[in-house]
Design an enzyme around this catalytic site. Sequence first.
Site, PDB file in Angstrom:
ATOM      1  N   GLN B  20      15.526  65.082  65.234  1.00 35.76           N
ATOM      2  CA  GLN B  20      14.622  65.834  64.367  1.00 35.76           C
ATOM      3  C   GLN B  20      13.850  66.883  65.174  1.00 35.76           C
ATOM      4  OE1 GLN B  20      14.440  64.906  60.807  1.00 35.76           O
ATOM      5  NE2 GLN B  20      13.801  67.044  60.869  1.00 35.76           N
ATOM      6  N   GLU B 213      -2.379  64.028  44.377  1.00 37.83           N
ATOM      7  CA  GLU B 213      -1.592  62.923  43.827  1.00 37.83           C
ATOM      8  C   GLU B 213      -2.531  61.746  43.568  1.00 37.83           C
ATOM      9  OE1 GLU B 213       1.189  61.924  46.886  1.00 37.83           O
ATOM     10  OE2 GLU B 213       2.166  63.890  46.860  1.00 37.83           O
ATOM     11  N   HIS B 255     -10.539  40.206  46.575  1.00 35.56           N
ATOM     12  CA  HIS B 255     -11.639  40.908  45.924  1.00 35.56           C
ATOM     13  C   HIS B 255     -12.076  42.155  46.658  1.00 35.56           C
ATOM     14  CE1 HIS B 255     -12.226  37.407  43.316  1.00 35.56           C
ATOM     15  NE2 HIS B 255     -12.048  36.668  44.408  1.00 35.56           N
TER      16      HIS B 255
END
Lengths: 406, 299
Positions: B20, B213, B255
């Site tokens: 890459q 988003e 929680h």
Amino acid sequence: LPVRLTEDRAKNWLTSQGLPVPQGEVADSPAAAAAAAERLGGAVAVKALVAAGRRGKANGVGLVDDKEGAAAFAASLIGREIAGARVERLYVERRATIDRELYLSFAFDVSKPQIVLSAQGGIEIEETFARDPSAIMRAELDPRRGLYPWEAIQLWQGAGLESRFLPALADVTVRLFDAFRAADALTLEINPLAIDPAGAPLLVGALMEIDDSALFRHREWAALAEGIGDSGRALNERERLVVDADRKFPGGAVRYTELAGDIGLMVAGGGASLLQHDMIVAAGGRPANHSDISPTPTPDKPAAVFDAIFSNPRACSLLIGYNYLQMAPCDNVIAGLLIAAKKHRIDPRRFPIVVRLFGPNEEEARRLAATLPGINYLQRGATLADGVAAIVEATRRAQASAEAVA
Amino acid sequence: MSILIDADTRVLVQGITGAQGRFDVRYCLAYGTKIVGGVTPGRGGEIVEGVPVFDTVRAAVTAVGANATAIYVPARGVKNAVLEAVDAGIAVILATSENVPRHDASIAVTSARDAGARLVGFNSNGLISPGKCKMGGIGGDRPQDIYKPGRIGVCSRSGGMSAELCATLARAGLGASTCISLGGDPIVGMRMVEYLRLFEQDPETDACVIFGEPGTDHEQGVAEGIVRGELRKPVIALIAGRFQEAYPAGVSFGHVAAMISAKGDSASEKRAMLREAGAHVAESLEEIPSLLRDALGER
């Protein structure tokens, strides 16, 4: 998605880190629960062993006094469904004598770990927080080092704990933060953190979520990272095959979640996959799945998603909607498409396929796509909206002609 | 002008010998980015795409001088790559890897912040100041087709959408001063509002376009920045993901999430929050140029 440890695994881990945890055993039948209760001294808690919180509120926890009680409660629990999971195993744990119930947890906020603690623990902690936020102490921690004992003492002092409890509590708190870091946990919640009559802390309730991105450091939990998908339900066979392919092949992450509609979506790149899904719904289309795939260096991952879409009996069309590809070549995607299309004998003249895919190696991608007649590969410069309009319209036409034939 | 990177930015590439890294370096060089060195431990002395490779960031900085770095190493190695760049005094650090372990990301971000370095990513496809410099894969093989120079600051939670936003601007005859993909991982080096503050200071940026988003509090931070008056240039926002609200949310475990998570992180809630703050919320990509023209005309 994070790996949620069941209570036995979480407590085994905490025990291995030197923390005080009640003795317990896993049982898979009423007889085994009775035998475990006897070994643990009779008075035990019998709990549904499912990776879910709030089991107490779902009647998944029973406090019994002897082995007969354990067997009876076990019989009533096995086979029930709690938090979407069928109860098959139980956790039988020695009942502690509890003087006080505290609350302590570690989790990530924006970019740093947070410690949350309260002198008022127990199953009503969220109600306590809603009623009186000042009953909950919260602080940001430095991810690069452990807590110092005096920091923990100051926090518990702030929560109103009396002096005599502080040294032992601080010790447990320091070691829990070490355990949180060593486990690559995203959440470590102790509720209740019990104090026994002698003032010693005991970790009675323990929930742990492990970062699935860090499982390469935790082989013992890696196998648990299966089963539950983005939708919160168990994966179906096609979704599971995509998960397998995601692990097996190189490149960025791929996700595939089936929905009730009929348009297969191979939409890429996080944001654009969300946007195209919104646009299809707004245009009256109904996606058969959501997907999200990062650019990949080989055709394997795309092929796995195409295979799933073509295997889904509800899917009757396919949108391949990528952003302008920037980090990977386009021809990988179409090579993956051809592998799956050949396997399923897909004819795009009956199963419409719209492609919006531009970027490196686009010419080769177009040449490959042309070998499957009927694919609508949009011109370079076509917008996401063009792709969405084309697939919604093509799906409508394909369904109309299928009905006409029928 | 632009933010973070310009024609004088001298860029290192950590992990230049990987697939890459090589792929992107080729396109960055072709675009004109001054890539002055690569870093791969054990490969010092090699040449990749005409760029000299060093064993450490510090050795590269000493030999060729650099003020930015693009990191292409696997997720498990990213923490150390960032810490090494911070230690060597690099000012702008791009981290492209995705799914970086959360604890590693937290450590890297904390160290970068303490040192005053600007960390873009994790899971970013890069940033570009059109016509001057690009770092990362942003723009692919033909960045000049999509990313036109101009006076709009663009900041996107999605790398792919940065291309769609800039292609939309280009079709309308507009361009970007700088465009940033801020990174898709749960923990990133800089929050969206921090980029917008930089655009606020940039005399050659007139307005900002953001893409948001569901999840995280990036957009909430922008809304608060507008309300506080620190962001005065117009903000045009496109927020995707409303379809998710038709499906049941996952049940949380324990929680703690209810006590520390950002409130109102669905697409609809973010749209409402931004609109109330005074941002211009777009219904579609295509609507963005006209919203920009209206907003700039008002001033």
